[in-house]
Enzyme design. Structure first.
Site, PDB file in Angstrom:
ATOM      1  N   SER A 130       0.726  -1.407   0.405  1.00  0.00           N
ATOM      2  CA  SER A 130       0.128   0.099   0.024  1.00  0.00           C
ATOM      3  C   SER A 130       0.630   1.864  -0.857  1.00  0.00           C
ATOM      4  CB  SER A 130      -0.779   0.299   1.569  1.00  0.00           C
ATOM      5  OG  SER A 130      -1.637   1.237   1.475  1.00  0.00           O
ATOM      6  N   TYR A 143      -0.791   0.037  10.253  1.00  0.00           N
ATOM      7  CA  TYR A 143      -1.414  -0.738   9.281  1.00  0.00           C
ATOM      8  C   TYR A 143      -0.085  -0.404   8.338  1.00  0.00           C
ATOM      9  CZ  TYR A 143      -3.378  -1.071   4.137  1.00  0.00           C
ATOM     10  OH  TYR A 143      -3.405  -1.513   3.279  1.00  0.00           O
TER      11      TYR A 143
HETATM   12  N1  LIG Z   1      -8.284  -0.943  -0.115  1.00  0.00           N
HETATM   13  C1  LIG Z   1      -7.367  -0.204  -0.494  1.00  0.00           C
HETATM   14  O1  LIG Z   1      -8.502   0.974  -0.710  1.00  0.00           O
HETATM   15  C2  LIG Z   1      -6.491  -0.191  -0.788  1.00  0.00           C
HETATM   16  C3  LIG Z   1      -5.252   0.412  -0.471  1.00  0.00           C
HETATM   17  C4  LIG Z   1      -3.517   0.062  -0.418  1.00  0.00           C
HETATM   18  C5  LIG Z   1      -3.831  -1.465  -0.158  1.00  0.00           C
HETATM   19  N2  LIG Z   1      -5.048  -2.341  -0.022  1.00  0.00           N
HETATM   20  C6  LIG Z   1      -4.256  -3.970   0.642  1.00  0.00           C
HETATM   21  O2  LIG Z   1      -5.608  -4.464  -0.938  1.00  0.00           O
HETATM   22  C7  LIG Z   1      -5.680  -5.654   0.144  1.00  0.00           C
HETATM   23  C8  LIG Z   1      -7.096  -6.002  -0.154  1.00  0.00           C
HETATM   24  O3  LIG Z   1      -7.466  -5.000   0.699  1.00  0.00           O
HETATM   25  P1  LIG Z   1      -9.406  -4.641   0.039  1.00  0.00           P
HETATM   26  O4  LIG Z   1      -9.356  -3.320   0.287  1.00  0.00           O
HETATM   27  O5  LIG Z   1      -9.614  -5.853  -1.135  1.00  0.00           O
HETATM   28  O6  LIG Z   1      -9.624  -5.656   1.995  1.00  0.00           O
HETATM   29  P2  LIG Z   1     -11.120  -6.662   2.215  1.00  0.00           P
HETATM   30  O7  LIG Z   1     -12.307  -6.065   0.645  1.00  0.00           O
HETATM   31  O8  LIG Z   1     -11.340  -6.016   3.188  1.00  0.00           O
HETATM   32  O9  LIG Z   1     -10.709  -7.612   1.534  1.00  0.00           O
HETATM   33  C9  LIG Z   1      -9.932  -8.457   2.115  1.00  0.00           C
HETATM   34  C10 LIG Z   1      -9.827  -9.575   1.847  1.00  0.00           C
HETATM   35  O10 LIG Z   1      -8.973 -10.591   2.679  1.00  0.00           O
HETATM   36  C11 LIG Z   1      -9.263 -11.348   3.312  1.00  0.00           C
HETATM   37  N3  LIG Z   1      -8.838 -12.216   4.817  1.00  0.00           N
HETATM   38  C12 LIG Z   1      -8.224 -10.889   5.893  1.00  0.00           C
HETATM   39  N4  LIG Z   1      -7.867 -11.402   6.499  1.00  0.00           N
HETATM   40  C13 LIG Z   1      -7.591 -12.948   5.874  1.00  0.00           C
HETATM   41  C14 LIG Z   1      -6.362 -13.352   6.967  1.00  0.00           C
HETATM   42  N5  LIG Z   1      -6.080 -13.912   7.919  1.00  0.00           N
HETATM   43  N6  LIG Z   1      -7.406 -15.138   6.443  1.00  0.00           N
HETATM   44  C15 LIG Z   1      -7.380 -15.024   4.775  1.00  0.00           C
HETATM   45  N7  LIG Z   1      -7.735 -14.119   4.223  1.00  0.00           N
HETATM   46  C16 LIG Z   1      -7.984 -13.018   5.128  1.00  0.00           C
HETATM   47  C17 LIG Z   1     -11.031 -10.635   3.337  1.00  0.00           C
HETATM   48  O11 LIG Z   1     -11.348 -12.729   3.079  1.00  0.00           O
HETATM   49  P3  LIG Z   1     -12.664 -13.250   4.831  1.00  0.00           P
HETATM   50  O12 LIG Z   1     -12.611 -12.472   5.445  1.00  0.00           O
HETATM   51  O13 LIG Z   1     -13.021 -14.510   4.083  1.00  0.00           O
HETATM   52  O14 LIG Z   1     -11.129 -14.486   5.260  1.00  0.00           O
HETATM   53  C18 LIG Z   1     -10.830 -10.391   2.404  1.00  0.00           C
HETATM   54  O15 LIG Z   1     -10.938 -11.076   1.060  1.00  0.00           O
HETATM   55  C19 LIG Z   1      -5.200  -5.812   1.126  1.00  0.00           C
HETATM   56  O16 LIG Z   1      -3.393  -6.260   1.719  1.00  0.00           O
HETATM   57  C20 LIG Z   1      -5.719  -4.311   1.518  1.00  0.00           C
HETATM   58  O17 LIG Z   1      -4.092  -3.724   2.847  1.00  0.00           O
HETATM   59  C21 LIG Z   1      -6.650  -1.974   0.107  1.00  0.00           C
END
Ligand SMILES: NC(=O)c1ccc[n+]([C@@H]2O[C@H](COP(=O)([O-])OP(=O)(O)OC[C@H]3O[C@@H](n4cnc5c(N)ncnc54)[C@H](OP(=O)(O)O)[C@@H]3O)[C@@H](O)[C@H]2O)c1
Length: 152
Positions: A130, A143
């Site tokens: 990120s 984070y």
């Molecule tokens: N959204 C943003 O703006 C943004 C920006 C920069 C980086 N990111 C990064 O992109 C990635 C995805 O983010 P997102 O926004 O798409 O988040 P999200 O919608 O909350 O999705 C997170 C995913 O990770 C899974 N997960 C969480 N904890 C887990 C665990 N212990 N074991 C296995 N699976 C797990 C969740 O599924 P379950 O709950 O079913 O396990 C879900 O599928 C993350 O690494 C985040 O830090 C996001």
């Protein structure tokens, strides 16, 4: 092409699965909630596994590799965000949890598949970090630290 994505049950992981899905693609989707077929083209296999559970990850990796061979691409995307101000002792527990999922979980995901990919002599490992890993975000120390570690 064989592609494994963690955190594919929602958000960016779900979008990546939809992006890569195609008739000649096998997708391996890993998250705690089982990401069902999603009606996507190609072959989709889902595993309910927590990335902090190395045995569950190893079992998913073993099954995928036995059935389809070494992946061409593994995307360690699963991650959690949590605010930590540092003024509350409870923040330390949050810090541990965020580092466990975002750093150790990312490394464990890549480690579960890397030996087979190395043996096959091909493949790409990707981790989702990120911009928060490059610059701090107030109130989000855990984070930001986890994403800095992921980048490093
Ligand atoms: N959204 C943003 O703006 C943004 C920006 C920069 C980086 N990111 C990064 O992109 C990635 C995805 O983010 P997102 O926004 O798409 O988040 P999200 O919608 O909350 O999705 C997170 C995913 O990770 C899974 N997960 C969480 N904890 C887990 C665990 N212990 N074991 C296995 N699976 C797990 C969740 O599924 P379950 O709950 O079913 O396990 C879900 O599928 C993350 O690494 C985040 O830090 C996001």
């Amino acid at each position: 092409m064989r592609i494994v994505i963690t955190g594919a049950s929602s958000g960016i992981g779900d979008a990546l699965a939809r992006h890569y899905a195609a008739g000649d693609v096998v997708l391996g989707l890993i998250s705690r909630r089982k990401a069902e077929g999603k009606g996507l083209p190609g072959q989709v296999v889902s595993y309910a596994a927590d990335v902090t559970d190395e045995r569950a990850l190893a079992a998913a990796a073993e099954d995928f590799i036995r059935r389809f061979g070494a992946p061409d691409l593994v995307i360690a995307n699963a991650g959690i965000a949590s605010g930590t101000e540092g003024a509350d002792l409870g923040d330390i527990a949050k810090l541990r949890k965020v580092l466990d999922v975002n750093v150790a979980g990312l490394a464990a995901t890549l480690a579960a598949f890397a030996p087979a990919m190395r043996a096959a002599g091909r493949g790409t490992l990707a981790g989702i970090a990120s911009v928060a890993g490059f610059r701090g975000l107030a109130g989000n120390g855990a984070y930001c630290a986890s994403k800095s570690a992921a980048i490093t």
